[in-house]
Design a protein around this motif. Structure first.
Motif, mmCIF file in Angstrom:
data_model
loop_
_atom_site.group_PDB
_atom_site.id
_atom_site.type_symbol
_atom_site.label_atom_id
_atom_site.label_comp_id
_atom_site.label_asym_id
_atom_site.label_seq_id
_atom_site.Cartn_x
_atom_site.Cartn_y
_atom_site.Cartn_z
ATOM 1 N N VAL A 157 0.995 -1.048 -0.004
ATOM 2 C CA VAL A 157 0.029 -0.028 -0.047
ATOM 3 C C VAL A 157 0.890 1.272 0.018
ATOM 4 N N VAL A 158 0.288 2.506 -0.221
ATOM 5 C CA VAL A 158 1.050 3.792 -0.136
ATOM 6 C C VAL A 158 0.661 4.312 1.286
ATOM 7 N N GLN A 159 1.348 5.032 1.674
ATOM 8 C CA GLN A 159 1.034 5.662 2.983
ATOM 9 C C GLN A 159 -0.211 6.710 3.251
ATOM 10 N N ASN A 160 -1.026 6.181 4.167
ATOM 11 C CA ASN A 160 -2.253 6.627 4.297
ATOM 12 C C ASN A 160 -3.418 5.781 3.621
ATOM 13 N N GLU A 161 -3.088 5.033 2.748
ATOM 14 C CA GLU A 161 -4.140 4.294 2.314
ATOM 15 C C GLU A 161 -4.655 3.114 3.285
ATOM 16 N N VAL A 162 -5.917 3.389 3.107
ATOM 17 C CA VAL A 162 -6.690 2.447 3.889
ATOM 18 C C VAL A 162 -6.948 0.872 3.325
ATOM 19 N N PHE A 163 -6.651 0.042 4.407
ATOM 20 C CA PHE A 163 -6.804 -1.340 3.861
ATOM 21 C C PHE A 163 -7.425 -2.099 5.076
ATOM 22 N N GLN A 164 -8.027 -3.443 4.888
ATOM 23 C CA GLN A 164 -8.752 -4.144 5.973
ATOM 24 C C GLN A 164 -7.719 -5.269 6.441
ATOM 25 N N ASN A 202 2.018 2.450 14.864
ATOM 26 C CA ASN A 202 2.534 2.395 13.194
ATOM 27 C C ASN A 202 1.271 2.622 12.220
ATOM 28 N N PHE A 203 -0.177 2.520 12.888
ATOM 29 C CA PHE A 203 -1.193 2.595 12.188
ATOM 30 C C PHE A 203 -2.087 3.438 12.665
#
Length: 558
Positions: free
Chosen positions: A41-48, A70-71
Motif C-alpha cells: 500500500v501507499v502511506q495513508n491508504e486504507v486496507f482491511q 504504526n497505524f
C-alpha cells in the motif's frame, strides 16, 4: 534389489507421515488466522485487517492497541455466527478493522493470541504517496495578537481562525486545543462562530473565536495559538482506493512582555491606550438637552446617560462611577450595562433619572476619571461637565394654609338686677320643649316609606375615589412619570395632610419612582398599588372626618 526396495518403502512411509503431520498442523492453524486485503500500500491508504477463529469469542478478546504505533485505526467490527449442516454444528468469530500506515517502509502487523493460539505476523510494504495532500492543503489555523506589551491589568485580544478546506463530514477524531499561556489570565472573549466562505475560488468552512489575555504581573511570557489535530478520509479517483490523512497543525507562538506599574499613579488603576467618556442629557419627554443650563419644575424628571468606552481592558477592570448628587434632587441609578465591540473595546453605560425636590438653582456635579495612557506612558484625567438646573415650582400650586382664628375668650358680665330676662328665658324654654315633643312625635308616627323614597343615586353617596386618584392610576398604567407627578401634586393640594401623611406619601412616591425609572423592556407593568392604596386610605379617612363635622353641625328639625 531388496535394499533398494526397502529404502523406497521407508521413504514412502516417511513422506506419508510428513503429509499427515502437515495436514494436522494446517488444520490446527486454520482455526485461528489473520488476513489483510492488501500487503502493498501507499502511506495513508486504507486496507482491511481480518482475524478469524472457529471458536466462540467476544469482541474484547483481541487487543488492537498494539497497532496504534504504526497505524491509524478505525473502530473494530465484531461478528459471531453459528452454522448447522447435516447435524454438524460449527461456530465462527470474526474481527474486521480498517488500517492506514503512518510511515513508509516495511511495517509489521504483530501476531495476536487467543486461547493459546497465535496468528502469524504480516509484513506490509508501504511506499510514499506523491499525490497525498498535506495538512496545510486541508486545514489551516490563523491568528493575530493586537498587543505584545502590556501593563498589569491590561488585556490583549487574540483573534483565532480555523479554515477547513475540505468537506467537514470527512473529518475524524478532531480536536482543537485552545491557546495557552502560563502566568497570564486567558478567557474566551466570544463564542465560536462557524460560517461558509470562499477562499481563492474554493468554498471553505471557517470558525472564528476571540480570546482575551490579561496581564497579572510583570515579566515575559509565551502565548501559543490554537492547535488542530485529527484525520480526514479521501478517495483516490485513479485506483478507487480510500486513504486517511493525518492532520496536525504546528501552532505559532507570541512573546509577550508585561511592564511594571508606575509608582506615582493616583486613583483606580486603569491602563488603556484609548478611553472615551461621554454623556447625554434628556428631558422627561426624551428630548436631548443641548445646553449647560436647563429650566425645569419640581417633580419633573431628566435623565443623564454616561458612556465609558475603554480599549484593552476586561469588564471587571472598569471603575465604579460614583455621582454625588445634591440632596435637593432624587436620583435613581440603573445597573450598568456592558457590551463588547467587534474590535474588543468594552463599553459601559450608566443611566440616572434625576427629579428636583425643591425649587431654586441646583448644580449637578461633573464626573472625572483618572487613567494611564499606555501609549504615551503618562497619567491622564478625563472629565465630563455637570449641569445647572433652574427648578421652578410645580404648575399645581398648593392651596394657602389658612391659620385657625384664635377664639376670643367670653366675657362674664355680672348684673345685680336680673330685670325681665328670667321670665323671657323661661318662655323660650317652654316653647323649645313643645317643639322638641312635636318633632319626636312626627319622627315616630310619620310616613314609614319616606326614607325609602330617596333615589338610588342619593343612597350610593360619593364615589370611593376622587377624579385625581383615577388620573394617577391611569398615569401609572401608562408609565408616564410627568403625568404621575402632575396628578399627584393636584391630589395632594386637594387634601389636608398631616406631617406624618406627608412623610408616608413621600416614601410611597420614592418607591414608585425607583420602579418607574429602573431598566425594563418596555412591557413590564409598574406596580403602583401601594401608592394607590395609601391615597384611598387618606380619602376615606378625610371623608369620615367631613361626615362627622356635617353631622355635628346639623340642627334638629323644628
Amino acid at each position: 534389489m531388496v535394499t533398494m526396495k526397502t529404502r523406497i518403502q521407508r521413504l514412502s512411509v516417511f513422506l506419508s507421515f510428513l503429509m499427515l503431520s502437515l495436514m494436522s498442523l494446517n488444520a490446527y492453524a486454520d482455526s485461528f488466522y489473520a488476513t489483510v486485503s492488501k500487503n502493498h500500500v501507499v502511506q495513508n491508504e486504507v486496507f482491511q485487517l481480518k482475524i478469524t477463529t472457529d471458536e466462540k469469542a467476544s469482541s474484547d478478546d483481541i487487543d488492537f492497541s498494539v497497532l496504534q504505533k504504526n497505524f491509524m485505526m478505525g473502530r473494530p467490527n465484531f461478528g459471531h455466527s453459528v452454522t448447522i449442516i447435516n447435524g454438524d454444528r460449527s461456530a465462527k468469530s470474526e474481527w474486521t478493522i480498517s488500517l492506514a500506515a503512518k510511515r513508509t517502509g516495511i511495517v509489521t502487523i504483530p501476531s495476536f493470541k487467543l486461547n493459546g493460539k497465535m496468528t502469524q505476523s504480516i509484513a506490509i510494504q508501504v511506499t510514499k504517496d506523491s499525490d497525498a495532500p498535506t495538512t496545510n492543503d486541508l486545514v489551516e489555523v490563523q491568528s493575530h495578537l493586537n498587543r505584545t506589551t502590556l501593563y498589569p491589568g491590561e488585556s490583549a485580544l487574540l483573534k483565532a481562525r480555523l479554515i477547513v478546506k475540505a468537506d467537514t463530514r470527512r473529518l475524524q477524531n478532531t480536536d482543537i486545543e485552545p491557546p495557552k499561556v502560563n502566568g497570564m489570565e486567558l478567557k474566551p472573549a466570544s463564542k465560536p462562530n462557524q460560517y461558509q466562505s470562499v477562499q481563492n475560488g474554493m468554498q471553505v468552512t471557517v470558525v472564528d473565536q476571540d480570546f482575551r489575555i490579561t496581564a497579572q504581573k510583570p515579566g515575559d511570557f509565551t502565548l501559543t495559538e490554537p492547535k488542530f489535530t485529527g484525520s480526514m478520509i479521501y478517495g483516490n479517483d485513479y485506483d478507487g482506493s480510500t486513504r486517511i490523512v493525518s492532520l496536525e497543525t504546528h501552532p505559532k507562538t507570541y512573546q509577550m512582555h508585561v511592564e511594571n506599574k508606575p509608582a506615582n499613579y493616583h486613583g483606580v488603576w486603569l491602563p488603556t491606550s484609548k478611553l472615551n467618556l461621554s454623556q447625554q442629557w434628556k428631558d422627561g419627554h426624551g428630548n436631548p438637552i443641548q445646553t449647560h443650563t436647563f429650566k425645569t419644575k419640581v417633580g419633573d424628571s431628566i435623565s443623564r446617560e454616561i458612556t465609558l468606552k475603554v480599549a484593552g481592558v476586561s469588564q471587571n477592570q472598569l471603575p465604579d462611577i460614583q455621582i454625588n448628587n445634591p440632596d435637593t434632587v432624587r436620583a435613581y441609578s440603573e445597573k450598568p450595562h456592558f457590551e463588547t465591540t467587534d474590535n474588543g473595546d468594552v463599553v459601559m453605560t450608566l443611566k440616572q433619572v434625576i427629579i428636583p425636590r425643591q425649587k431654586g438653582n441646583i448644580e449637578l456635579p461633573k464626573v472625572s476619571l483618572n487613567w494611564w495612557d499606555v501609549s504615551a506612558k503618562k497619567e491622564r484625567t478625563t472629565t465630563i461637565d455637570g449641569m445647572s438646573l433652574q427648578a421652578a415650582a410645580s404648575d399645581d400650586q398648593p392651596l394657602p394654609n389658612v391659620a385657625p382664628q384664635p377664639q376670643t375668650p367670653a366675657k362674664v358680665i355680672t348684673k345685680t338686677d336680673p330685670g325681665y330676662w328670667p321670665y323671657l328665658t323661661a318662655t323660650f324654654a317652654l316653647l323649645w320643649m313643645v317643639t322638641l315633643a312635636l318633632a319626636i312625635y312626627w319622627k315616630r308616627h310619620g310616613q314609614p316609606n319616606e326614607a325609602n323614597a330617596q333615589s338610588p343615586s342619593a343612597t350610593k353617596g360619593s364615589p370611593s375615589r376622587s377624579a385625581q386618584a383615577l388620573t394617577i392610576e391611569q398615569a401609572i398604567q401608562r408609565r408616564d412619570g410627568i403625568a404621575i407627578n402632575k396628578a399627584l401634586n393636584a391630589w395632594r393640594h386637594s387634601m389636608v395632610l398631616t406631617a406624618e401623611d406627608e412623610v408616608l406619601l413621600e416614601q410611597e412616591k420614592t418607591q414608585l419612582d425607583a420602579a418607574l425609572y429602573a431598566r425594563h423592556d418596555g412591557t413590564t407593568t409598574i406596580d403602583g398599588s401601594s401608592l394607590l392604596n395609601f391615597i384611598k386610605h387618606i380619602e376615606r379617612k378625610q371623608k369620615k372626618q367631613r361626615g362627622r363635622k356635617q353631622k355635628g353641625s346639623e340642627l334638629p328639625p323644628l
